[in-house]
Structures are given as structure tokens and as C-alpha cells.
Design an enzyme around this catalytic site. Structure first.
Site, PDB file in Angstrom:
ATOM      1  N   VAL A 226       0.839  -1.204   0.000  1.00  0.00           N
ATOM      2  CA  VAL A 226       0.000   0.000   0.000  1.00  0.00           C
ATOM      3  C   VAL A 226       0.873   1.253   0.000  1.00  0.00           C
ATOM      4  O   VAL A 226       0.623   2.212  -0.751  1.00  0.00           O
ATOM      5  CB  VAL A 226      -0.956  -0.012   1.211  1.00  0.00           C
ATOM      6  CG1 VAL A 226      -1.627   1.344   1.391  1.00  0.00           C
ATOM      7  CG2 VAL A 226      -2.011  -1.109   1.049  1.00  0.00           C
ATOM      8  N   VAL A 229       2.413   1.962  -3.462  1.00  0.00           N
ATOM      9  CA  VAL A 229       1.488   2.512  -4.450  1.00  0.00           C
ATOM     10  C   VAL A 229       1.009   3.908  -4.050  1.00  0.00           C
ATOM     11  O   VAL A 229       0.859   4.796  -4.901  1.00  0.00           O
ATOM     12  CB  VAL A 229       0.287   1.557  -4.639  1.00  0.00           C
ATOM     13  CG1 VAL A 229      -0.772   2.187  -5.542  1.00  0.00           C
ATOM     14  CG2 VAL A 229       0.765   0.238  -5.230  1.00  0.00           C
ATOM     15  N   GLU A 230       0.797   4.111  -2.764  1.00  0.00           N
ATOM     16  CA  GLU A 230       0.274   5.403  -2.301  1.00  0.00           C
ATOM     17  C   GLU A 230       1.282   6.539  -2.485  1.00  0.00           C
ATOM     18  O   GLU A 230       0.924   7.637  -2.906  1.00  0.00           O
ATOM     19  CB  GLU A 230      -0.123   5.309  -0.819  1.00  0.00           C
ATOM     20  CG  GLU A 230      -1.377   4.491  -0.551  1.00  0.00           C
ATOM     21  CD  GLU A 230      -2.643   5.221  -0.941  1.00  0.00           C
ATOM     22  OE1 GLU A 230      -2.572   6.395  -1.370  1.00  0.00           O
ATOM     23  OE2 GLU A 230      -3.735   4.617  -0.834  1.00  0.00           O
ATOM     24  N   SER A 231       2.542   6.262  -2.127  1.00  0.00           N
ATOM     25  CA  SER A 231       3.498   7.379  -2.088  1.00  0.00           C
ATOM     26  C   SER A 231       4.892   7.045  -2.571  1.00  0.00           C
ATOM     27  O   SER A 231       5.757   7.919  -2.584  1.00  0.00           O
ATOM     28  CB  SER A 231       3.610   7.877  -0.640  1.00  0.00           C
ATOM     29  OG  SER A 231       4.247   6.887   0.169  1.00  0.00           O
TER      30      SER A 231
END
Length: 328
Positions: A226, A229-231
Site C-alpha cells: 500500500v 502505491v500510495e506514495s
């Protein structure tokens, strides 16, 4: 020349006398020719049933009996005290602890304890059933397609049908010697050793993912996927919509999770772990939990699945791909 039964019985008697296991040969009567008495004498001579340390420890039936003592205990997220409440892995840990077997605390760790069982058809009472990938629920198999579990918030420890195919089945007890000290509490997924563990070698902030995963019973690999992909693991990231930090928490979401500073990597990862744990419990599906992380749980409920938003439709497979790259 064959000694015959009487000769063998005489030899057994000699061995018994030498080892101090029985009275001298004179105590053996003529009925020693009986097959039953021969078997009994042979067992005594070899020490079987004599408390020599060969006795087995707890059985699967013992596990089932211990588990049933907790029927009706309230489900409490993170609960490990039967007087207050238990969650799924807290129940499994407590039951085995009652029998002198120490298991890890978290469901994804318990899914690696003992040895694997090929299928539900091969499962025996007392085996641990684990569900979903990453693992987010465990139960104790009772036999006849039944299990005992602490299912969810607002519920209690109860007997259920095995409602879906387990992703892991583990046999903890395999004729465990009664005198052996059983401690599986340090077991971790294969390869888990320090910050490079569990396929997170070289992943930024691996220690934080491992720590939060263990604390909240969420796969560290899922947290890492996560974050990627998020940051791209950037703790200072800010999205056009205002999501902040490595885990891209919106200000309101961060406050709700008790995260004072979403730019602090440790707080952010811990908050995201708690959020994902709740979503996994709610939706019982990794793709749906990821969709809810991105678009909100209300949207997932409203559309009955992954919402038809282009961002969310792209987001879920991206995280799944990142998770697969980590071996999750």
C-alpha cells in the site's frame, strides 16, 4: 533352535529382573504361555506404559475440549484475556496455552506454526484453520466441517460451519511428547529475520511495517505494498486531494485513527495498519479492503464491490501487483 513362547517369556523375565522392573522370575506363573500375558510382559519389559517419558502430550481432542470452554466469550478486537474478551487469534493462542503449547500472537504468524495439512479432507480436530491472503482470520477445527472461532466485533466465540476454503491448515500437535517444552511463540513466516524479514529485504521502513503488522495482525507485506502505491514510500507526500504522508491519510481519517502527524512514518504506518485491519474484517476480502482504503467503505457498500471509479479500478490491481512482487 527356537526358544518357543516359554523360552521367550523366561528371557523377558530375566531382563525384567536385571532392570528392576518387576519381581523375579519366580513371580511369573505357568499361565505365562497366554498370548495376552506375553504381550503384557513384553510391554513391561520394553518400558511401554511405564511412565518412561514416551507418553504423548495433548491430543486434538484435548484442543477441542479446551476451546469449548470459551464458548460465549465476547469478541474483543486485540483481546487476549478470556475474562474480558478474545479475538480470533487470541482464542487460538489461549486454547493452546492452556495445554502448555505457546503459539505466536497474530493470525498470520499462527498460519505458519506446526506443519501444513494438505486439505480440509485431511484435517483433524484441533488443527488450526486460517483464512484469506494475507491471513486475517483463524479458527480451530472440530471435525465434520465445523470449527470454533471468535468471528467479529459484536459477536462471541461460537461453533460455525467452515464457510469457505481455508488458505492454510496447520497441525500443531503431532504426538507431542508430554515432557517436551512446546514453544512456538517465536515462529514467524518463512524467512522472517529482523527488518529484512518476510520478503521485505531492501524495502524502506521495513521495520515499521513489521512492527505495525505484528501489533495489529495485518500482513507487513500488504502494508508495504500500500505504501509503495500510495506514495513510493515518501513520508512527505501530499496528494492533490490533500492526503498526507507515506500512507496518504486524509486529515479527517488521520484524526479518526488517532494519528497526530500523518507525515510521521511510524504514526502513519500504525494508523494505516489499524485501518486495514478494520476493513479486512468488514469486507473479508483483500481487493474490497483495498478499494475501501482508496474510495471509502461507503462506496464499496453502495456499489456492492469495487466502485466504478477509474482511480480505484486502477488502484486495487496496482497494490495487488506490488504485494505479489513481495511474495504476498
Amino acid at each position: 533352535m527356537s526358544l518357543g513362547v516359554s523360552g521367550v517369556m523366561g528371557r523377558i523375565a530375566e531382563l525384567q529382573e536385571q532392570l528392576g522392573l518387576t519381581p523375579p522370575p519366580a513371580a511369573l506363573d505357568a499361565a505365562g504361555k497366554s498370548g495376552d500375558k506375553f504381550a503384557s510382559a513384553l510391554a513391561r519389559a520394553t518400558g511401554a506404559g511405564q511412565g518412561t517419558g514416551a507418553a504423548t502430550g495433548p491430543s486434538g481432542g484435548d484442543v477441542v475440549a479446551a476451546a469449548k470452554k470459551y464458548l460465549g466469550t465476547p469478541y474483543v478486537f486485540g483481546g487476549t484475556d478470556p475474562k474480558k474478551g478474545l479475538d480470533c487469534s487470541g482464542l487460538v493462542q489461549q486454547v493452546y496455552e492452556d495445554l502448555g503449547v505457546k503459539l505466536p500472537r497474530n493470525s498470520w504468524q499462527q498460519a505458519t506454526a506446526g506443519r501444513p495439512v494438505a486439505s480440509l479432507a485431511d484435517a483433524k480436530p484441533g488443527d488450526v484453520l486460517a483464512f484469506d491472503s494475507p491471513v486475517d482470520h483463524v479458527a480451530i477445527y472440530l471435525g465434520d466441517n465445523k470449527m470454533i472461532a471468535a468471528p467479529k466485533p459484536g459477536d462471541h466465540v461460537k461453533i460455525q460451519s467452515v464457510y469457505e476454503k481455508p488458505t492454510h491448515i496447520r497441525r500443531i500437535l503431532d504426538d507431542v511428547p508430554a515432557a517436551a517444552v512446546q514453544d512456538m511463540s517465536s515462529l514467524r513466516p518463512a524467512g522472517l529475520r529482523g527488518s529484512a524479514a518476510g520478503g521485505l529485504a531492501g524495502v524502506p521502513y521495513a521495520d515499521l511495517f513489521l512492527k505495525a503488522g505484528a501489533k495489529h495482525d495485518v500482513s507487513p507485506k500488504l502494508l508495504a505494498a500500500v505504501a509503495k502505491v500510495e506514495s513510493g514510500y515518501d513520508p512527505k507526500a501530499v496528494s492533490p486531494a490533500g492526503a498526507r504522508g507515506m500512507m496518504q491519510l486524509m486529515p479527517g481519517t488521520a484524526r479518526g485513527l488517532g494519528v497526530d502527524d500523518p507525515f510521521d512514518p511510524e504514526q502513519a504506518v500504525d494508523g494505516a495498519a489499524r485501518m486495514l485491519k478494520g476493513l479486512l474484517k468488514e469486507f473479508k476480502s483483500v481487493p474490497l479492503a483495498l478499494a475501501a482504503y482508496n474510495a471509502g467503505g461507503g462506496a464499496v457498500h453502495r456499489y456492492g464491490g469495487i466502485p466504478p471509479f477509474s482511480e480505484t479500478q486502477a488502484y486495487v490491481p496496482k497494490v495487488q501487483k506490488a504485494l505479489a512482487a513481495l511474495g504476498g
